[in-house]
Scaffold this active site. Structure first.
Site, short mmCIF file in Angstrom:
data_model
loop_
_atom_site.label_atom_id
_atom_site.label_comp_id
_atom_site.label_asym_id
_atom_site.label_seq_id
_atom_site.Cartn_x
_atom_site.Cartn_y
_atom_site.Cartn_z
N LYS A 22 0.83 -1.21 0.00
CA LYS A 22 0.00 0.00 0.00
C LYS A 22 0.86 1.25 0.00
O LYS A 22 0.62 2.19 -0.78
CB LYS A 22 -0.90 0.00 1.23
CG LYS A 22 -1.47 1.36 1.63
CD LYS A 22 -2.23 1.29 2.93
CE LYS A 22 -1.83 2.34 3.92
NZ LYS A 22 -1.95 3.72 3.52
N ASN A 23 1.87 1.28 0.87
CA ASN A 23 2.69 2.48 1.03
C ASN A 23 3.59 2.74 -0.17
O ASN A 23 4.22 3.80 -0.24
CB ASN A 23 3.53 2.38 2.30
CG ASN A 23 2.69 2.48 3.55
OD1 ASN A 23 1.59 3.05 3.53
ND2 ASN A 23 3.16 1.91 4.65
N CYS A 116 -5.27 8.87 8.93
CA CYS A 116 -5.32 8.28 10.27
C CYS A 116 -5.01 9.33 11.34
O CYS A 116 -4.12 10.16 11.18
CB CYS A 116 -4.31 7.13 10.40
SG CYS A 116 -4.92 5.55 9.84
N ARG A 121 1.73 14.82 11.87
CA ARG A 121 2.59 14.37 10.77
C ARG A 121 2.76 15.58 9.86
O ARG A 121 2.14 15.67 8.80
CB ARG A 121 1.97 13.17 10.05
CG ARG A 121 1.79 11.98 10.97
CD ARG A 121 1.67 10.70 10.19
NE ARG A 121 0.35 10.53 9.64
CZ ARG A 121 -0.06 9.45 8.98
NH1 ARG A 121 0.77 8.44 8.79
NH2 ARG A 121 -1.26 9.35 8.49
N ILE A 123 3.86 18.51 7.36
CA ILE A 123 4.38 18.46 5.99
C ILE A 123 5.37 19.59 5.74
O ILE A 123 5.68 19.90 4.59
CB ILE A 123 3.23 18.50 4.97
CG1 ILE A 123 2.41 19.78 5.14
CG2 ILE A 123 2.35 17.28 5.11
CD1 ILE A 123 1.40 19.99 4.04
N ASP A 305 4.65 1.04 11.82
CA ASP A 305 3.42 0.40 11.36
C ASP A 305 3.24 -1.01 11.91
O ASP A 305 2.20 -1.63 11.69
CB ASP A 305 3.37 0.36 9.83
CG ASP A 305 2.89 1.68 9.24
OD1 ASP A 305 2.52 2.58 10.01
OD2 ASP A 305 2.88 1.81 8.00
N ARG A 397 -8.74 0.35 4.50
CA ARG A 397 -7.84 1.28 3.81
C ARG A 397 -6.55 0.61 3.41
O ARG A 397 -5.91 1.04 2.44
CB ARG A 397 -7.51 2.47 4.72
CG ARG A 397 -8.62 3.49 4.91
CD ARG A 397 -8.13 4.67 5.72
NE ARG A 397 -6.86 5.13 5.18
CZ ARG A 397 -5.77 5.36 5.90
NH1 ARG A 397 -5.78 5.16 7.20
NH2 ARG A 397 -4.67 5.78 5.32
#
Length: 418
Positions: A22-23, A116, A121, A123, A305, A397
């Site tokens: 996914k990432n 999430c 987080r 930017i 994760d 997700r």
């Protein structure tokens, strides 16, 4: 509202195949914006985040077609450089369209991202890096406006922290910049190397793959390409922890075990036996779970994760363990939910003390985020009685057919509702 119901106590065994990362897949889809024409990406997981990214790209004018796990992205006729808020707000990863849009079109307007709720987080590193490359950044009504009408220029960018997202955005911005760009303290995650491989196949000139220093020599244009996404190491790690909890043997295929060396090492310390093969790993556990301390760090450290899943394993260890979260704030919300199942966990700041208990009890719990939700399902596999997990859109997700894969291993699990 859909939910997952798990009845614990069933043994797990067999083989499970993980999908594409996914990432990685989300960033590879964004990279397709860099070239006019159709790029083809294989091994793309069928998850809601991929659907959202497809809708983001379609909102820009890209044509998306999908056949199973293959996605075709034609970015020939991009009609907009503005991403719609209603989509971006649902997924932070969509911020990575910023770099490709500014690189190819000299401008971008991207809504501030959501996703999430696992703490700050920021930017800032994405934006400061783009400013180093010559972009002008402004904020207006919840949007980021980036302008570089004369194109971007190569520069040296030193990241304060090896941020995966910032590294990816700056990589994609710099491949079309004039001159040479050096990204120092770059993230080293396998997903970064996967993106580098795709960009090189499009004609980019990048050296330093897999290291903390990436050097990019800009080119005039990139061409569409065909690329296969690497296997999802986090999905693989989740199933390895499931096998460790239930005893196994569980064989996980479709990923590179070298991408999970730290987790594999910690599972062995916890009393598990790991057999490593080509593109697969098998976990078994015959004795008690031993307590192991863990500190999350950027790759090649212990993945943030995998923190919640490992905490679920430590909740049943014979002794005390400490988990230190060094990557994200507020990522211990999972602890509050598994405590409802009888876990003994004390959180103070960015550390959690886990005092192992002999058993967990099934209970109604709520997914706090993507990985915490998956960890609650794993806890339910070994808890006494029935566990009902709600807000499972988080799980959807990032995990394709999560309940189906666990059921195939022998779990008593079912998806309730649509």
């Amino acid at each position: 509202m859909p939910s997952i119901t798990v009845t614990g106590g069933r043994p797990l065994g067999g083989t499970v195949h993980v999908g594409g990362a996914k990432n990685s897949a989300l960033k590879l889809m964004a990279a397709a914006l860099l070239a006019s024409g159709e790029s083809v990406i294989h091994n793309v997981p069928e998850i809601s985040d991929v659907d959202l990214m497809a809708r983001v790209l379609e909102g820009l004018g890209a044509r998306i077609t999908r056949e199973g796990h293959t996605v075709r992205i034609d970015a020939s006729d991009i009609t907009s450089v503005e991403t719609p808020y209603e989509l971006v707000a649902q997924m932070r990863a969509s911020i990575v369209v910023l770099g490709p849009l500014v690189a190819r079109f000299g401008r971008a307007r991207v809504a501030m991202p959501g996703g999430c709720n696992i703490g700050s987080r920021k930017i800032d590193m994405h934006l400061h890096g783009l400013e180093h490359l010559g972009a002008e950044i402004a904020f207006e009504h919840g949007y980021i406006d980036a302008l570089a009408p004369g194109g971007l220029s190569g520069s040296q960018v030193i990241l304060d922290f090896p941020s995966v997202g910032a590294t990816e955005n700056l990589l994609m911005a710099s491949v079309l910049a004039r001159g040479t760009t050096v990204i120092d303290n770059a993230a080293r995650e396998p997903e970064i190397s996967d993106l580098v491989d795709m960009l090189i196949s499009m004609g980019a000139r990048i050296s330093g793959r897999g290291s903390s220093t990436l050097e990019i020599t800009g080119v005039d244009r990139l061409e569409p390409t065909e690329h296969t996404t690497i296997g999802d190491r986090i999905e693989a790690g989740t199933f390895l922890v499931a096998g460790a909890l239930a005893g196994g043997p569980v064989t996980v295929t479709g990923f590179d075990p070298a991408h999970l060396e730290m987790l594999i090492s910690k599972l062995r310390l916890a009393g598990c036996t790991l057999a490593i093969g080509n593109g697969e790993a098998t976990v078994t556990r015959a004795g008690a779970i031993r307590p192991v301390d863990v500190a999350t760090l950027p790759h090649p450290g212990f993945p943030t994760d995998m923190q919640a899943q490992f905490m679920g394993l430590m909740a049943l260890a014979e002794g005390d363990s400490v988990i230190t979260e060094n990557v994200f704030e507020s990522r211990f919300m999972f602890a509050d939910e598994i405590k409802r199942m009888g876990a003994d966990i004390e959180v103070e700041g960015h550390r959690a003390l886990i005092r192992g208990v002999t058993s967990l009890q099934g209970a109604p719990v709520v997914c706090p985020d993507l990985r915490g939700g998956a960890a609650l399902v794993l806890a339910g596999l070994v808890a006494e009685g029935e566990t009902v997990v709600t807000d499972i859109y988080h799980i959807m997700r990032g995990y394709e057919d999560f309940t189906g894969k666990l059921a195939a291993l022998g779990a008593d699990i079912r998806l309730v509702g649509e």
